[in-house]
Enzyme design. Structure first.
Site, PDB file in Angstrom:
ATOM      1  N   CYS A 109      39.381  14.917 -31.572  1.00  0.00           N
ATOM      2  CA  CYS A 109      38.987  14.105 -30.423  1.00  0.00           C
ATOM      3  C   CYS A 109      39.568  14.673 -29.132  1.00  0.00           C
ATOM      4  O   CYS A 109      40.758  14.999 -29.065  1.00  0.00           O
ATOM      5  CB  CYS A 109      39.446  12.659 -30.609  1.00  0.00           C
ATOM      6  SG  CYS A 109      39.029  11.584 -29.214  1.00  0.00           S
ATOM      7  N   CYS A 168      44.768   8.328 -25.202  1.00  0.00           N
ATOM      8  CA  CYS A 168      44.258   6.951 -25.217  1.00  0.00           C
ATOM      9  C   CYS A 168      45.150   6.007 -26.010  1.00  0.00           C
ATOM     10  O   CYS A 168      44.982   4.799 -25.923  1.00  0.00           O
ATOM     11  CB  CYS A 168      42.833   6.901 -25.747  1.00  0.00           C
ATOM     12  SG  CYS A 168      42.692   6.895 -27.552  1.00  0.00           S
ATOM     13  N   CYS A 186      44.578   6.503 -32.782  1.00  0.00           N
ATOM     14  CA  CYS A 186      44.480   7.656 -33.700  1.00  0.00           C
ATOM     15  C   CYS A 186      45.686   8.589 -33.577  1.00  0.00           C
ATOM     16  O   CYS A 186      45.545   9.792 -33.355  1.00  0.00           O
ATOM     17  CB  CYS A 186      43.196   8.438 -33.442  1.00  0.00           C
ATOM     18  SG  CYS A 186      41.689   7.467 -33.622  1.00  0.00           S
ATOM     19  N   CYS A 217      34.136   8.572 -28.426  1.00  0.00           N
ATOM     20  CA  CYS A 217      35.100   7.997 -29.361  1.00  0.00           C
ATOM     21  C   CYS A 217      34.556   8.178 -30.772  1.00  0.00           C
ATOM     22  O   CYS A 217      33.380   7.918 -31.026  1.00  0.00           O
ATOM     23  CB  CYS A 217      35.334   6.517 -29.069  1.00  0.00           C
ATOM     24  SG  CYS A 217      36.466   5.735 -30.240  1.00  0.00           S
ATOM     25  N   GLN A 236      37.001  -8.245 -40.802  1.00  0.00           N
ATOM     26  CA  GLN A 236      37.624  -6.943 -41.028  1.00  0.00           C
ATOM     27  C   GLN A 236      36.858  -5.864 -40.264  1.00  0.00           C
ATOM     28  O   GLN A 236      35.640  -5.747 -40.401  1.00  0.00           O
ATOM     29  CB  GLN A 236      37.644  -6.606 -42.519  1.00  0.00           C
ATOM     30  CG  GLN A 236      38.577  -7.472 -43.333  1.00  0.00           C
ATOM     31  CD  GLN A 236      40.049  -7.165 -43.099  1.00  0.00           C
ATOM     32  OE1 GLN A 236      40.401  -6.221 -42.401  1.00  0.00           O
ATOM     33  NE2 GLN A 236      40.917  -7.972 -43.684  1.00  0.00           N
ATOM     34  N   TYR A 240      45.783 -18.910 -44.968  1.00  0.00           N
ATOM     35  CA  TYR A 240      45.393 -18.088 -43.821  1.00  0.00           C
ATOM     36  C   TYR A 240      43.960 -17.591 -44.065  1.00  0.00           C
ATOM     37  O   TYR A 240      43.661 -16.405 -43.929  1.00  0.00           O
ATOM     38  CB  TYR A 240      46.317 -16.876 -43.648  1.00  0.00           C
ATOM     39  CG  TYR A 240      47.768 -17.188 -43.397  1.00  0.00           C
ATOM     40  CD1 TYR A 240      48.233 -17.471 -42.112  1.00  0.00           C
ATOM     41  CD2 TYR A 240      48.697 -17.164 -44.429  1.00  0.00           C
ATOM     42  CE1 TYR A 240      49.578 -17.732 -41.873  1.00  0.00           C
ATOM     43  CE2 TYR A 240      50.045 -17.432 -44.204  1.00  0.00           C
ATOM     44  CZ  TYR A 240      50.477 -17.708 -42.927  1.00  0.00           C
ATOM     45  OH  TYR A 240      51.809 -17.963 -42.688  1.00  0.00           O
ATOM     46  N   GLU A 244      43.469 -22.994 -42.932  1.00  0.00           N
ATOM     47  CA  GLU A 244      43.640 -22.126 -41.762  1.00  0.00           C
ATOM     48  C   GLU A 244      43.959 -23.007 -40.558  1.00  0.00           C
ATOM     49  O   GLU A 244      43.353 -24.067 -40.376  1.00  0.00           O
ATOM     50  CB  GLU A 244      42.362 -21.331 -41.514  1.00  0.00           C
ATOM     51  CG  GLU A 244      42.232 -20.646 -40.171  1.00  0.00           C
ATOM     52  CD  GLU A 244      43.289 -19.582 -39.960  1.00  0.00           C
ATOM     53  OE1 GLU A 244      43.981 -19.647 -38.924  1.00  0.00           O
ATOM     54  OE2 GLU A 244      43.429 -18.699 -40.828  1.00  0.00           O
ATOM     55  N   ASP A 295      47.032 -14.220 -46.897  1.00  0.00           N
ATOM     56  CA  ASP A 295      46.725 -13.059 -46.058  1.00  0.00           C
ATOM     57  C   ASP A 295      47.201 -13.348 -44.638  1.00  0.00           C
ATOM     58  O   ASP A 295      46.400 -13.594 -43.730  1.00  0.00           O
ATOM     59  CB  ASP A 295      45.215 -12.798 -46.097  1.00  0.00           C
ATOM     60  CG  ASP A 295      44.799 -11.570 -45.293  1.00  0.00           C
ATOM     61  OD1 ASP A 295      45.687 -10.783 -44.914  1.00  0.00           O
ATOM     62  OD2 ASP A 295      43.593 -11.406 -45.040  1.00  0.00           O
ATOM     63  N   CYS A 336      49.048  -6.825 -43.809  1.00  0.00           N
ATOM     64  CA  CYS A 336      48.790  -5.730 -42.875  1.00  0.00           C
ATOM     65  C   CYS A 336      50.094  -5.167 -42.319  1.00  0.00           C
ATOM     66  O   CYS A 336      50.076  -4.344 -41.407  1.00  0.00           O
ATOM     67  CB  CYS A 336      47.874  -6.190 -41.739  1.00  0.00           C
ATOM     68  SG  CYS A 336      48.529  -7.568 -40.777  1.00  0.00           S
TER      69      CYS A 336
END
Length: 457
Positions: free
Chosen positions: A61, A67, A70, A164, A287, A316, A337, A386, A413
């Site tokens: 890139c 930016c 990545c 991008c 997602q 969640y 939730e 989650d 995550c």
């Protein structure tokens, strides 16, 4: 650099102190300037490279290193997954300090480019241009109007993105066309410091179903100017299935308290995971890597070990995607939730898939899941949790310990906060399976799924 990388930084040791260094890879030999400098650790960035690691590859890139996204393009993808696997192992052993099974090999992405279904771009009157390839100095080019991503560490400067590699076409074409049309027609870009300007942000969501949703966020309420841009956009891109606009006169960019207006189309898109359908509006969470999200949910479902007789609690639950994905294997799905709008989406998605054994509730799990609730719905046989990056609140961990479901599947995550929570759950649960999943190639982010089983008394 040592053979270790995490959070987008590599690790070195200086006089017994751990130093985390950005923009380098294991094997680089560099001169480093320290930033934060604590007793046991420090952060630094390279000011001169003496030699480069043999592991390095050429980033694909043109905006790499500028930016802020990545961060690992200079590493081959197979090396990235190795370090992510190690990151999970180190977090679970150093922070969790619980007995672990052998960690399963990471599930890497089949495609490491154009994998995101959603991107958000920012209009700005301040362009960020780097003074050098590897230092933190910046220079500002007047009041040039730009459209792209925020530069790392700068709330008011934006990198003018030309191409991008995160989202498939026509996203780049749409962004570049809008920028050029705005420049040609004198439409003002937003000045974040002065809080003025017409064009503020834009979101593009592209589904595997082929549906395409664009939302333009305006900083001024000018119907004539809005119409001029939106009509041109529809003329140039007939593949747009839903076009929305949002008026944001606030000082922050959050959409949650705003009301996007439908300019063209039905106001939402439909995405597919396996043969399940999901309705996604401009404010819905979903997602962002559809293919890997599907794989994440498949592994979660496998770890749940459903046989059609279990009551599954989805904590969640968000818009209900995990519970709905597991619905065919459960007798009943209970989703909880705290965000009311997400629960409304979950109920809609359940109806869209003709499910009558899913039940979604808005509120804090600690308050919702009481004895009366259990009497109505039954105690959970399986819990899927989650949480966000911060992990679970300690009170929720205690609630899970009180519920004593035979199986818990923890989707995370952030392996660091997951490890902390697993240490608390160790009071009654054993970790029986661990599976890292890479959702975001070329970044330091990693998802991890852990299966826990209730210990024998």
């Amino acid at each position: 650099m040592e053979d270790y990388a995490a959070e987008g930084k590599s690790l070195a040791r200086l006089d017994g102190k751990v130093v985390f260094i950005e923009n380098v890879v294991p094997g680089d030999v560099v001169d480093v300037r320290l930033g934060k400098n604590k007793k046991d650790w420090a952060e630094g960035y390279p000011i001169r490279f003496q030699s480069y690691s043999t592991e390095r590859v050429q980033p694909f890139c043109q905006h790499f290193g500028v930016c802020g996204g990545c961060q690992w393009q200079m590493l081959p993808y197979e090396k990235q997954t190795q370090y992510k696997q190690k990151q999970v192992f180190d977090n679970l052993t150093r922070i969790g300090k619980v007995d672990l099974p052998d960690i399963l090999p990471i599930v890497g992405a089949a495609g490491d480019k154009f994998y995101r279904n959603k991107l958000e771009y920012t209009f700005s009157t301040k362009e960020y241009l780097p003074a050098g390839a590897f230092n933190k100095e910046d220079r500002e080019q007047g009041n040039r109007s730009v459209l792209g991503f925020h530069a790392k560490g700068f709330f008011d400067k934006v990198v003018n993105i030309q191409k991008c590699w995160l989202q498939s076409e026509p996203t780049n074409d749409i962004r570049n066309t809008i920028r050029q049309f705005a420049l040609d027609n004198g439409l003002s870009f937003y000045d974040i410091r002065e809080h003025r300007g017409l064009l503020r942000t834009m979101q593009v969501r592209l589904c595997r179903t082929g549906e395409l949703m664009v939302n333009i966020v305006f900083g001024e309420d000018s119907e004539k100017k809005h119409k001029k841009l939106l009509d041109y956009l529809l003329q140039q891109f007939p593949q747009i299935t839903t076009l929305l606009y949002t008026i944001n006169l606030k000082k922050n960019d959050s959409l949650h308290d705003l009301d996007p207006k439908v300019y063209y189309g039905k106001g939402y898109v439909i995405e597919k995971l396996e043969d399940f359908s999901f309705k996604i509006g401009p404010k819905s969470f979903f997602q962002t890597n559809t293919a890997q999200g599907e794989r994440l949910y498949q592994i979660t479902r496998e770890f749940a070990e459903l046989d059609g007789n279990q009551v599954l609690y989805d904590l969640y639950c968000g818009t209900g995607s995990i519970g709905i994905f597991c619905s065919r294997g459960a007798k009943k799905i209970i989703g909880v939730e705290v965000i009311e709008a997400a629960i409304a989406d979950a109920k809609e998605n359940a109806a869209l898939n003709n499910l009558d054994h899913t039940h979604f509730y808005s509120g804090d799990v600690i308050d919702v899941c009481n004895d009366e609730f259990f009497a109505l719905h039954g105690r959970p046989d399986v819990i899927i949790t989650d949480p966000p990056r911060a992990g679970m609140h300690e009170k929720l961990v205690r609630k899970i310990l009180d519920m004593e479901a035979p199986t818990v599947v923890y989707v995370s995550c952030n392996p660091a906060t997951q490890a902390r929570d697993l240490a608390l759950l160790d009071e009654k649960y054993s970790v029986t399976k661990v599976q890292p999943v890479d959702m975001f190639p070329h970044t330091h982010h990693i998802e991890n799924i852990a299966q826990l089983k209730l210990k024998a008394r």
